[in-house]
Design an enzyme around this catalytic site. Structure first.
Site, PDB file in Angstrom:
ATOM      1  N   TYR A 141       0.824  -1.213   0.000  1.00  0.00           N
ATOM      2  CA  TYR A 141       0.000   0.000   0.000  1.00  0.00           C
ATOM      3  C   TYR A 141       0.862   1.269   0.000  1.00  0.00           C
ATOM      4  O   TYR A 141       0.357   2.363  -0.249  1.00  0.00           O
ATOM      5  CB  TYR A 141      -0.926   0.038   1.222  1.00  0.00           C
ATOM      6  N   LYS A 191       3.066 -15.567   2.853  1.00  0.00           N
ATOM      7  CA  LYS A 191       2.959 -16.298   1.585  1.00  0.00           C
ATOM      8  C   LYS A 191       4.389 -16.705   1.203  1.00  0.00           C
ATOM      9  O   LYS A 191       4.912 -16.342   0.131  1.00  0.00           O
ATOM     10  CB  LYS A 191       2.303 -15.368   0.539  1.00  0.00           C
ATOM     11  N   ASP A 223      -3.460 -18.225   2.223  1.00  0.00           N
ATOM     12  CA  ASP A 223      -4.637 -18.875   1.628  1.00  0.00           C
ATOM     13  C   ASP A 223      -5.257 -19.875   2.613  1.00  0.00           C
ATOM     14  O   ASP A 223      -6.474 -19.972   2.736  1.00  0.00           O
ATOM     15  CB  ASP A 223      -4.328 -19.557   0.275  1.00  0.00           C
ATOM     16  N   ASP A 247      -5.448  -6.591   5.995  1.00  0.00           N
ATOM     17  CA  ASP A 247      -6.612  -5.838   5.560  1.00  0.00           C
ATOM     18  C   ASP A 247      -7.727  -6.817   5.163  1.00  0.00           C
ATOM     19  O   ASP A 247      -8.879  -6.719   5.602  1.00  0.00           O
ATOM     20  CB  ASP A 247      -6.197  -4.967   4.352  1.00  0.00           C
ATOM     21  N   ASP A 251     -11.224  -8.170   7.570  1.00  0.00           N
ATOM     22  CA  ASP A 251     -12.605  -7.984   7.115  1.00  0.00           C
ATOM     23  C   ASP A 251     -13.329  -9.330   7.067  1.00  0.00           C
ATOM     24  O   ASP A 251     -14.498  -9.433   7.422  1.00  0.00           O
ATOM     25  CB  ASP A 251     -12.649  -7.318   5.734  1.00  0.00           C
TER      26      ASP A 251
END
Ligand code: NAD
Length: 363
Positions: A141, A191, A223, A247, A251
């Site tokens: 980001y 990851k 994942d 992020d 959620d």
């Protein structure tokens, strides 16, 4: 004690839910003998409209000299076509950077009494009580270059994922510390089968783990983590991960509890910390006095605990919220189709009166 609190209401339902938070802080002040002084600053769409930027310098100054910052939410369709720098959400990213808020803490707890509002089966969400620690000021980001460029093969687009080892270490340290204070289980999500940054992340976690021998460290690919959150969320105690994974996962985790209107967050850093609900500005219900204020009121509890050292007051707020829900009071997002529900202001008031009666009983 006296505290200076910066208030950034933002857009959409922001002013409605923050108003209840201010009333709650004043109530806490009266009940426990503290005084809170509030200074209001502009951020987001309103700031774009009135000052041409989503984060005026004055707001940054105000936040920097406060003991803590309370934020509603920013954004809305009105500003969807603004340039990247003038989008309300840019103000959020900027304030995180300015205050060096590198650690976002999101507790995820299922209220027993709301188990039927979760889309997951009751036996799956039983005993869910974990915290997501998300890195907030690095990663994709913030990395540069971030650009579109025309090449002879057509449009090419670049986002950049950058982390300094020191940035990885400091967020992991926060997470180890938190796990040490809780149930001593830390799941580090990455990851590492694909990304170099994740491999360094894993190495740092393994190195730090030697300083926290009591904390059980587990690595999990993102994942799989996305799957485990739905399949078996009660296995987690503290989850730590980088900015973008955090992020998305946080959620996803919010769904477990039944409504996004319940979950608070704390963003901690070098200077004053920032507290906000995890939800957005909910433009679809703005101005209707129907937003659930409980995520914001829980954020106030986190502020009292982490920034102001008022642990008892924080716990009393959390217990009052739990009691209100236990008595069956609901806002629209939590109520069934034929169930009665409270407005935003009524729910705020219900938490304050419950807090008072609890204090009377305790005394
Ligand atoms: P949102 O969280 O605002 O809303 C998603 C859904 O949840 C909507 O149906 C909304 O009505 C509902 N909801 C959200 N908060 C609620 C509450 N307290 N009580 C009851 N229902 C609630 O997400 P979105 O619709 O994707 O985004 C709307 C705007 O908010 C966008 O501009 C987005 O960029 C912005 N946003 C801001 C933040 C922030 O300020 N931290 C975070 C996320 C999104």
């Amino acid at each position: 004690m006296n505290f200076q609190i910066a208030i950034l209401e933002g857009d959409g339902v922001g002013p409605e839910i923050v108003k209840e938070a201010v009333l709650l802080l004043n109530h806490i002040g009266e009940q426990y003998g503290h005084s809170f002084e509030f200074q209001y600053g502009k951020i987001g769409g309103l700031a774009v409209d009135e000052e041409g930027t989503p984060l005026p310098e004055r707001t940054v100054e105000l936040c920097k000299k406060s003991d803590a910052v309370l934020l509603g939410a920013v954004g809305g369709p009105k500003w969807d076509n603004e340039t990247a720098e003038r989008r309300p959400e840019a103000g959020l990213l900027q304030i995180r950077k300015e205050l060096q808020l590198f650690a976002n803490i999101r507790p995820v707890k299922v209220f027993e009494t709301l188990a039927d509002t979760s889309p997951l089966k009751e036996e799956v969400i039983k005993d869910v009580d974990f915290v997501i620690v998300r890195e907030l000021t690095g990663g994709i980001y913030f990395g540069t270059p971030r650009e579109r460029r025309m090449t002879e093969n057509g449009l090419e687009v670049i986002d950049t994922l950058v982390y300094k080892e020191s940035e990885i270490e400091r967020i992991l340290r926060e997470a180890f510390e938190l796990a040490n204070q809780r149930n001593k289980k830390l799941t580090s999500v990455d990851k590492a089968n694909v990304l170099e940054s994740s491999r360094v992340w894993r190495e740092c976690a393994n190195t730090l783990s030697k300083h926290y021998p009591e904390v059980e460290l587990q690595h999990m690919l993102v994942d799989n983590a996305a799957m485990q959150l739905i399949k078996n969320p009660s296995q987690f105690d503290v989850i730590v991960t980088e900015n973008m994974f955090g992020d998305i996962l946080s959620d996803e985790a919010s769904v477990i509890t039944g409504s996004i209107g319940l979950l608070p967050s704390a963003s901690l850093g070098v200077g004053p910390s920032l507290y906000e609900p995890i939800h957005g500005s909910a433009p679809d219900i703005a101005g209707q006095n129907s937003a659930n204020p409980l995520a914001t009121l829980s954020s106030v509890a986190l502020m009292l605990r982490y920034s102001l050292g008022l642990h008892q007051e924080a716990q009393d707020i959390e217990e009052a919220i739990e009691a209100v829900l236990h008595y069956g009071y609901r806002t629209k997002d939590l109520a069934g189709p034929s169930e009665k529900f409270l407005t935003t202001t009524e729910m705020g008031e219900k938490v304050r009166t419950t807090l008072t009666s609890k204090k009377v009983i305790m005394n």
